[in-house]
Write a protein that holds these residues in place. Structure first.
Motif, PDB file in Angstrom:
ATOM      1  N   THR A 108       0.844  -1.188   0.000  1.00  0.00           N
ATOM      2  CA  THR A 108       0.000   0.000   0.000  1.00  0.00           C
ATOM      3  C   THR A 108       0.881   1.241   0.000  1.00  0.00           C
ATOM      4  N   GLN A 109       0.377   2.322  -0.586  1.00  0.00           N
ATOM      5  CA  GLN A 109       1.064   3.598  -0.535  1.00  0.00           C
ATOM      6  C   GLN A 109       0.532   4.418   0.640  1.00  0.00           C
ATOM      7  N   GLU A 110       1.393   5.311   1.114  1.00  0.00           N
ATOM      8  CA  GLU A 110       1.010   6.144   2.244  1.00  0.00           C
ATOM      9  C   GLU A 110      -0.078   7.140   1.841  1.00  0.00           C
ATOM     10  N   THR A 111      -1.045   7.311   2.716  1.00  0.00           N
ATOM     11  CA  THR A 111      -2.056   8.347   2.572  1.00  0.00           C
ATOM     12  C   THR A 111      -1.996   9.246   3.797  1.00  0.00           C
ATOM     13  N   ARG A 112      -2.935  10.188   3.900  1.00  0.00           N
ATOM     14  CA  ARG A 112      -2.922  11.098   5.024  1.00  0.00           C
ATOM     15  C   ARG A 112      -3.082  10.355   6.350  1.00  0.00           C
ATOM     16  N   LEU A 114      -3.152   6.558   6.504  1.00  0.00           N
ATOM     17  CA  LEU A 114      -2.628   5.192   6.504  1.00  0.00           C
ATOM     18  C   LEU A 114      -1.151   5.177   6.129  1.00  0.00           C
ATOM     19  N   PRO A 115      -0.384   4.224   6.665  1.00  0.00           N
ATOM     20  CA  PRO A 115       1.046   4.140   6.364  1.00  0.00           C
ATOM     21  C   PRO A 115       1.310   3.439   5.035  1.00  0.00           C
ATOM     22  N   GLU A 116       2.531   3.554   4.597  1.00  0.00           N
ATOM     23  CA  GLU A 116       3.022   2.744   3.467  1.00  0.00           C
ATOM     24  C   GLU A 116       3.452   1.398   4.036  1.00  0.00           C
ATOM     25  N   ILE A 117       3.051   0.314   3.387  1.00  0.00           N
ATOM     26  CA  ILE A 117       3.337  -1.029   3.894  1.00  0.00           C
ATOM     27  C   ILE A 117       4.027  -1.842   2.803  1.00  0.00           C
ATOM     28  N   SER A 118       5.091  -2.526   3.175  1.00  0.00           N
ATOM     29  CA  SER A 118       5.813  -3.403   2.254  1.00  0.00           C
ATOM     30  C   SER A 118       6.110  -4.725   2.936  1.00  0.00           C
ATOM     31  N   VAL A 119       6.261  -5.763   2.128  1.00  0.00           N
ATOM     32  CA  VAL A 119       6.657  -7.076   2.608  1.00  0.00           C
ATOM     33  C   VAL A 119       7.896  -7.493   1.843  1.00  0.00           C
ATOM     34  N   GLY A 120       8.839  -8.165   2.533  1.00  0.00           N
ATOM     35  CA  GLY A 120      10.095  -8.474   1.878  1.00  0.00           C
ATOM     36  C   GLY A 120      10.682  -9.796   2.289  1.00  0.00           C
ATOM     37  N   LEU A 121      11.590 -10.285   1.435  1.00  0.00           N
ATOM     38  CA  LEU A 121      12.342 -11.517   1.652  1.00  0.00           C
ATOM     39  C   LEU A 121      13.815 -11.192   1.506  1.00  0.00           C
ATOM     40  N   ARG A 122      14.617 -11.573   2.490  1.00  0.00           N
ATOM     41  CA  ARG A 122      16.059 -11.313   2.449  1.00  0.00           C
ATOM     42  C   ARG A 122      16.811 -12.632   2.314  1.00  0.00           C
ATOM     43  N   ASP A 123      17.862 -12.615   1.486  1.00  0.00           N
ATOM     44  CA  ASP A 123      18.725 -13.785   1.262  1.00  0.00           C
ATOM     45  C   ASP A 123      17.908 -14.966   0.731  1.00  0.00           C
ATOM     46  N   ILE A 124      17.244 -14.729  -0.419  1.00  0.00           N
ATOM     47  CA  ILE A 124      16.513 -15.804  -1.100  1.00  0.00           C
ATOM     48  C   ILE A 124      17.504 -16.584  -1.953  1.00  0.00           C
ATOM     49  N   GLY A 125      17.468 -17.865  -1.876  1.00  0.00           N
ATOM     50  CA  GLY A 125      18.254 -18.684  -2.782  1.00  0.00           C
ATOM     51  C   GLY A 125      19.746 -18.645  -2.536  1.00  0.00           C
ATOM     52  N   GLY A 126      20.196 -18.041  -1.451  1.00  0.00           N
ATOM     53  CA  GLY A 126      21.606 -18.094  -1.110  1.00  0.00           C
ATOM     54  C   GLY A 126      21.868 -19.274  -0.178  1.00  0.00           C
ATOM     55  N   THR A 127      22.905 -19.165   0.614  1.00  0.00           N
ATOM     56  CA  THR A 127      23.174 -20.226   1.587  1.00  0.00           C
ATOM     57  C   THR A 127      22.200 -20.170   2.751  1.00  0.00           C
ATOM     58  N   GLY A 128      21.521 -19.045   2.919  1.00  0.00           N
ATOM     59  CA  GLY A 128      20.574 -18.891   4.018  1.00  0.00           C
ATOM     60  C   GLY A 128      21.194 -18.355   5.288  1.00  0.00           C
ATOM     61  N   LEU A 129      22.458 -17.896   5.229  1.00  0.00           N
ATOM     62  CA  LEU A 129      23.113 -17.394   6.437  1.00  0.00           C
ATOM     63  C   LEU A 129      22.413 -16.172   7.003  1.00  0.00           C
ATOM     64  N   PHE A 130      21.814 -15.347   6.120  1.00  0.00           N
ATOM     65  CA  PHE A 130      21.167 -14.116   6.563  1.00  0.00           C
ATOM     66  C   PHE A 130      19.690 -14.091   6.163  1.00  0.00           C
ATOM     67  N   SER A 131      19.115 -15.248   5.910  1.00  0.00           N
ATOM     68  CA  SER A 131      17.754 -15.281   5.398  1.00  0.00           C
ATOM     69  C   SER A 131      16.747 -14.830   6.449  1.00  0.00           C
ATOM     70  N   GLY A 132      15.767 -14.081   6.000  1.00  0.00           N
ATOM     71  CA  GLY A 132      14.715 -13.599   6.880  1.00  0.00           C
ATOM     72  C   GLY A 132      13.602 -12.957   6.069  1.00  0.00           C
ATOM     73  N   GLU A 133      12.469 -12.795   6.697  1.00  0.00           N
ATOM     74  CA  GLU A 133      11.314 -12.189   6.063  1.00  0.00           C
ATOM     75  C   GLU A 133      10.782 -11.090   6.972  1.00  0.00           C
ATOM     76  N   TYR A 134      10.011 -10.187   6.409  1.00  0.00           N
ATOM     77  CA  TYR A 134       9.521  -9.088   7.229  1.00  0.00           C
ATOM     78  C   TYR A 134       8.305  -8.435   6.573  1.00  0.00           C
ATOM     79  N   ILE A 135       7.551  -7.754   7.400  1.00  0.00           N
ATOM     80  CA  ILE A 135       6.527  -6.829   6.945  1.00  0.00           C
ATOM     81  C   ILE A 135       6.758  -5.546   7.718  1.00  0.00           C
ATOM     82  N   VAL A 136       6.721  -4.395   7.034  1.00  0.00           N
ATOM     83  CA  VAL A 136       7.106  -3.144   7.657  1.00  0.00           C
ATOM     84  C   VAL A 136       6.199  -2.033   7.151  1.00  0.00           C
ATOM     85  N   ALA A 137       5.907  -1.094   8.043  1.00  0.00           N
ATOM     86  CA  ALA A 137       5.066   0.055   7.707  1.00  0.00           C
ATOM     87  C   ALA A 137       5.834   1.339   8.004  1.00  0.00           C
ATOM     88  N   ASN A 138       5.637   2.353   7.162  1.00  0.00           N
ATOM     89  CA  ASN A 138       6.266   3.665   7.356  1.00  0.00           C
ATOM     90  C   ASN A 138       5.222   4.772   7.311  1.00  0.00           C
TER      91      ASN A 138
END
Length: 703
Positions: A108-112, A114-138
């Motif tokens: 979602t984009q930020e409005t007056r 509501l926040p901006e919300i994104s979901v993400g995946l870190r270290d996909i398809g690597g060795t998995g040493l730093f793999s993690g997932e998240y949902i974050v709002a700004n």
């Protein structure tokens, strides 16, 4: 006015101002938009490319961030762990290298309110040493940008929150190990599983515009850390600052884990159509419109017209003919990136000198001698548009684009000899990243390319490369392989000679009918393979679908890249489907290529190539190849994959040019899924049939 009303009015005005005072997005330690260790929901503008490096002991990171759409961020990253040795390094001198890939999608984009919300995946398809997932709002509030997120895996190691997804399904409460020593496998069964942790942060745009301050609370507790037991966290708070020297360069300094200094540098470029291009001060001035607005009675000097078209419009003229009240210039683009620019300059020259009874001016575009497309404009409307007596829309409505089919020519005013010879010098750069001998192995070269055209459809082209400088003296490691060594002799090809011949090839291309093309070729097709082959392509005009097939017999070349050949040979080929603009509403400019067939190591499989093409020609893409070779047999990386960016030099130079800079990032050079790197292909030769690109840059017809 009551005190309460005054308070509400001030609050409303301050809130309205909060969305206007945008805190610019900054890059985090891992690449991608974020604070330091934690990501944010923000995105760079679509078309942005960022390269950044950060150092927080024991981790050194080099990351490239791509923003193909305003809602999608992709990060490709190398991480060096100074406290762990690289297992593949026989000398034990180099630190461990981890390669990884991240994705973030804005929901979602930020409005007056509501926040901006994104979901993400870190270290996909690597060795998995730093793999993690998240949902974050700004959410922004004046000069402050607040972020609040929930992380799993590496970003949620603190585990102080029970996984809320466990309320839906109990399987989300436990997280299987995602570590894989080979890397390359996507651990779908680990996504958003296990304990979670909150993370939060704030950025403050200080009154001094270049300076941004950051404070974050992260969800990692640094226990059982990849860098070993010496990596400890005294406090979960990180503080830092970003100094934006310019829109392109930023420096990061911070204090992380309560005990470790951060230092980073980021370079960011905007390659979208928003970015203006340098003034083409090195281009010749366009031919002015006739001051009396009249048409000449007769054209006298056709050799001079040919010279002007080649020098001013950048068209290599093959023929100028007349068809009733239409004058046709047949030739190949050599200078201007946009066909409309070449057409406009050609039309100026023709309008100034063509006979009075010529009403239409046509550019019959060819490439490698093959007819590609005919584009016609109304002579009078073009002149009126230049004089601002007609609009660009009026001119666009006169445009006619058809297949360049053979038609009766009433007169031939000019025709070039078919046998021609061209040559030129250009600098070159080769590199190999992340190997056990050195993090970056590179080479600077001087390249001599030449082309001898034997007929309209037949030519010989070659390339000689001369080594100027390299650090290949460090290149001692030859990668192990469980397959025929079709690419892992990379070291031997790179160090065996200072003068090489990467290509010497005979080509013949023919258009079979209005939509079918065929090509035959033979010789030294690329740096590692020589042989013969053929290709056919079906590419209808005004269609977003094309189909192709190629078949090749090739033999491995000698390491010195001269005329010597080795024993290994293979029959390789692929059937391909090219889809353009497959989701025009959600993801305009998204292209997909599917190729299925036999690869150089005799494995069978499919390659998926997805790319975003911007209106100015910039392309960002990625590919992945899956074959009948198992991950264990393939080796480190598990399957072939990579990323690329294609940038027209025209966006960066003061002279118009059709040259491109192609940046390819391939995590590993392995033998599985390896394709023949020949060129040019029929799809590239017929790129002029992409009429959408013509119309998106139609305004260049007035340049």
């Amino acid at each position: 006015m009551t005190l309460r009303a005054l308070f509400l009015a001030v609050l409303a005005a301050y809130s309205a101002n909060s969305l206007a005072n945008v805190v610019p997005p900054t890059l985090g330690d891992f690449g991608g938009v974020g604070l330091m260790q934690t990501p944010s929901a923000r995105m760079l503008p679509a078309g942005s490319v960022a390269i950044g490096t950060s150092k927080v002991e024991p981790y050194g990171r080099l990351a490239m961030t791509l923003q193909p759409f305003d809602w999608l961020e992709a990060v490709y990253r190398y991480t060096s762990v100074s406290t762990v040795k690289y297992a593949a390094d026989p000398t034990g001198k180099q630190s461990n290298k981890d390669k990884s890939f991240d994705l973030k999608v804005r929901l979602t984009q930020e409005t007056r309110r509501l926040p901006e919300i994104s979901v993400g995946l870190r270290d996909i398809g690597g060795t998995g040493l730093f793999s993690g997932e998240y949902i974050v709002a700004n959410k922004r509030w004046n000069d402050l940008d607040f972020s609040l997120g929930l992380g799993w895996g590496y970003m949620g190691k603190r585990g102080d929150i029970e996984n809320p997804l466990g309320w839906i399904y109990s399987g989300f409460r436990d997280r299987p190990s995602s570590f894989d020593s080979q890397g390359g496998k996507v651990a779908l069964t680990s996504f958003f599983r296990g304990p979670a942790a909150l993370f939060a942060g704030v950025q403050w745009q200080t009154p001094w515009k270049p300076l941004i301050l950051k404070l974050e609370y992260e969800g990692n507790n640094y226990k059982n850390e990849t860098g070993g037991p010496t990596v400890k966290q005294d406090r979960p708070f990180n503080i830092g600052l970003t100094y934006r020297h310019s829109d392109y360069l930023a420096f990061n300094i911070g204090w992380e884990r309560g005990n470790t200094l951060l230092f980073g540098i980021n370079f960011t470029g905007d390659f979208s159509p928003r970015r203006g291009v340098p003034r083409k001060v090195s281009d010749p001035a366009p031919v002015p419109v006739r001051p009396d607005n009249s048409r000449p009675a007769i054209a006298n000097d056709w050799p001079e017209i040919v010279r002007q078209i080649e020098d001013n419009a950048g068209i290599k003229v093959q023929k100028i003919t007349r068809r009733n009240r239409e004058l046709v210039v047949k030739g190949e683009h050599k200078r201007y990136l946009y066909t409309a620019a070449a057409l406009g300059r050609t039309a100026r020259i023709i309008d100034a000198q063509a006979a009075a009874d010529i009403d239409w001016i046509t550019l019959s575009e060819t490439h490698s001698g093959v007819p590609v497309l005919e584009t016609s404009i109304k002579r009078d409307t073009f002149r009126k548009t230049l004089q601002q007596d007609a609009s660009l829309g009026d001119l666009r409505r006169t445009v006619e684009q058809v297949n360049a089919l053979p038609r009766r020519e009433e007169e031939v005013f000019a025709k070039k000899d078919e046998v021609e010879f061209d040559w030129g010098f250009a600098p070159g750069y080769n590199q190999n990243l992340g190997g056990p001998d050195a993090f970056v192995l590179y080479q600077l070269t001087a390249n001599l390319d030449a082309q001898l055209r034997l007929s309209e459809n037949t030519w010989i082209d070659g390339l000689m490369s001369f080594n100027l400088y390299n650090n290949f003296d460090k290149f001692t490691y030859t990668a192990p392989s469980n397959l025929p060594r079709v690419r892992t002799y990379l070291r031997e090809y790179m160090i065996s000679s200072d003068v090489i011949m990467p290509r010497l090839q005979l080509n013949h291309v023919k258009r079979m009918n209005s939509d079918w093309y065929a090509m035959a070729y033979g010789g030294f097709l690329e740096s590692m393979y020589a042989g013969v082959g053929g290709e056919i392509l079906y590419r209808p005009l005004n269609s977003n679908l094309a189909l192709g097939f190629n078949l090749n017999w090739v033999k491995q070349r000698g390491f010195k890249q001269d005329f010597a050949l080795r024993d290994y040979s293979v029959v390789t080929g692929h059937a391909s489907a090219y889809f353009r603009n497959i989701v025009p509403t959600l993801a305009p400019g998204l292209n997909l290529t599917l190729s299925a067939g036999r690869y150089l190591a005799k494995d069978l499989g499919v390659t998926f190539d997805v790319s975003k093409e911007f209106d100015n020609g910039v392309r960002m893409g990625a590919w992945a190849t899956f074959t009948n070779v198992s991950a264990e047999q393939f080796g480190e990386g598990s399957f072939d994959k990579g990323f690329y960016i294609s940038l027209p030099f025209d966006l960066m130079t003061t002279a118009s040019t059709r040259r491109w800079a192609n940046i390819v990032l391939q995590p590993l050079t392995r033998d599985g899924g390896a394709r023949l790197n020949r060129g040019p292909t029929l799809y590239e030769i017929t790129e002029g049939r992409n009429v959408d690109f013509f119309h998106k840059n139609f305004s260049s017809i007035l340049q």
